[in-house]
Design a protein around this motif. Structure first.
Motif, PDB file in Angstrom:
ATOM      1  N   ASN A  46       0.798  -1.224   0.000  1.00 62.80           N
ATOM      2  CA  ASN A  46       0.000   0.000   0.000  1.00 62.80           C
ATOM      3  C   ASN A  46       0.830   1.273   0.000  1.00 62.80           C
ATOM      4  O   ASN A  46       0.305   2.350   0.276  1.00 62.80           O
ATOM      5  CB  ASN A  46      -0.955   0.010   1.207  1.00 62.80           C
ATOM      6  CG  ASN A  46      -2.024  -1.047   1.084  1.00 62.80           C
ATOM      7  OD1 ASN A  46      -2.660  -1.189   0.051  1.00 62.80           O
ATOM      8  ND2 ASN A  46      -2.214  -1.814   2.139  1.00 62.80           N
ATOM      9  N   HIS A  47       2.117   1.167  -0.277  1.00 65.96           N
ATOM     10  CA  HIS A  47       2.992   2.341  -0.297  1.00 65.96           C
ATOM     11  C   HIS A  47       3.671   2.458  -1.657  1.00 65.96           C
ATOM     12  O   HIS A  47       4.222   1.477  -2.171  1.00 65.96           O
ATOM     13  CB  HIS A  47       4.053   2.241   0.803  1.00 65.96           C
ATOM     14  CG  HIS A  47       3.504   2.391   2.170  1.00 65.96           C
ATOM     15  ND1 HIS A  47       2.946   1.350   2.872  1.00 65.96           N
ATOM     16  CD2 HIS A  47       3.402   3.474   2.972  1.00 65.96           C
ATOM     17  CE1 HIS A  47       2.534   1.771   4.044  1.00 65.96           C
ATOM     18  NE2 HIS A  47       2.795   3.067   4.140  1.00 65.96           N
ATOM     19  N   GLU A 109       1.405  11.196   1.170  1.00 64.76           N
ATOM     20  CA  GLU A 109       1.866  11.159   2.556  1.00 64.76           C
ATOM     21  C   GLU A 109       2.870  12.279   2.818  1.00 64.76           C
ATOM     22  O   GLU A 109       2.767  12.992   3.804  1.00 64.76           O
ATOM     23  CB  GLU A 109       2.496   9.803   2.867  1.00 64.76           C
ATOM     24  CG  GLU A 109       2.842   9.618   4.318  1.00 64.76           C
ATOM     25  CD  GLU A 109       3.267   8.196   4.620  1.00 64.76           C
ATOM     26  OE1 GLU A 109       2.913   7.710   5.695  1.00 64.76           O
ATOM     27  OE2 GLU A 109       3.959   7.590   3.778  1.00 64.76           O
ATOM     28  N   ARG A 124      -1.985   4.039   0.140  1.00 64.06           N
ATOM     29  CA  ARG A 124      -3.384   3.671  -0.135  1.00 64.06           C
ATOM     30  C   ARG A 124      -4.011   3.240   1.183  1.00 64.06           C
ATOM     31  O   ARG A 124      -3.523   2.324   1.843  1.00 64.06           O
ATOM     32  CB  ARG A 124      -3.468   2.536  -1.146  1.00 64.06           C
ATOM     33  CG  ARG A 124      -4.909   2.137  -1.426  1.00 64.06           C
ATOM     34  CD  ARG A 124      -5.062   1.089  -2.485  1.00 64.06           C
ATOM     35  NE  ARG A 124      -4.119   0.008  -2.310  1.00 64.06           N
ATOM     36  CZ  ARG A 124      -3.677  -0.750  -3.299  1.00 64.06           C
ATOM     37  NH1 ARG A 124      -4.069  -0.527  -4.516  1.00 64.06           N
ATOM     38  NH2 ARG A 124      -2.834  -1.727  -3.068  1.00 64.06           N
ATOM     39  N   GLU A 125      -5.089   3.918   1.561  1.00 65.54           N
ATOM     40  CA  GLU A 125      -5.806   3.625   2.799  1.00 65.54           C
ATOM     41  C   GLU A 125      -7.245   3.267   2.452  1.00 65.54           C
ATOM     42  O   GLU A 125      -8.057   4.149   2.213  1.00 65.54           O
ATOM     43  CB  GLU A 125      -5.782   4.826   3.742  1.00 65.54           C
ATOM     44  CG  GLU A 125      -4.411   5.154   4.268  1.00 65.54           C
ATOM     45  CD  GLU A 125      -4.412   6.369   5.176  1.00 65.54           C
ATOM     46  OE1 GLU A 125      -5.286   7.242   5.025  1.00 65.54           O
ATOM     47  OE2 GLU A 125      -3.518   6.440   6.019  1.00 65.54           O
TER      48      GLU A 125
END
Length: 150
Positions: A46-47, A109, A124-125
């Protein structure tokens, strides 16, 4: 580079208009835009990281705008004539605009400028309500639901 014709897919895929428009716009942009060079990295599930080569730009000359599903990076150089007697002028110092389409739930971020490289970290959250859930399987007869006559 030739473009890809997505017409056959548009006829049979309903609700994917935004995706097709994005692919076509990206193909057009890739043919005309190659400055400044950049890298895209996937650091973990997710990064993500975008690294853009912005030699000669200061942080005051760069603007980063994050909107829904769009990341816009602009570099603004004043058109100043170079001073001195250059034998070769190979370091590009022109204004630029880079657009990156972001998936849902991707946010910026942080951004850092060091050694002529602008790094933008993305994460991504996915909201808890949208994450997959395991459904417990019970044994026995299903519960009876009584309906009332209308």
């Amino acid at each position: 580079m030739r473009g890809v014709d997505l017409t056959p897919y548009r006829r049979s895929a309903i609700g994917f208009d935004r995706l097709f428009d994005m692919l076509e716009a990206s193909a057009r942009q890739a043919q005309t835009e190659n400055y400044p060079p950049f890298n895209l990295e996937r650091l973990s599930e997710n990064h993500y990281r975008i690294t853009i080569a912005v030699a000669g730009f200061s942080s005051a000359e760069i603007e980063i705008t994050a909107q829904q599903n769009l990341l816009l990076v602009k570099g603004k150089k004043e058109d100043a004539a170079p001073t001195g007697a250059f034998l070769h002028l190979g370091i590009a110092a022109r204004s630029f605009e880079r657009r990156f389409e972001l998936a849902d739930f991707v946010r910026v971020e942080e951004a850092r400028l060091a050694d002529g490289l602008l790094t933008i970290d993305l994460i991504r959250e996915v909201p808890e309500a949208m994450k997959p859930k395991t459904v417990e399987i019970k044994t026995g007869a299903p519960a009876v639901v009584e309906t009332q006559p209308a």
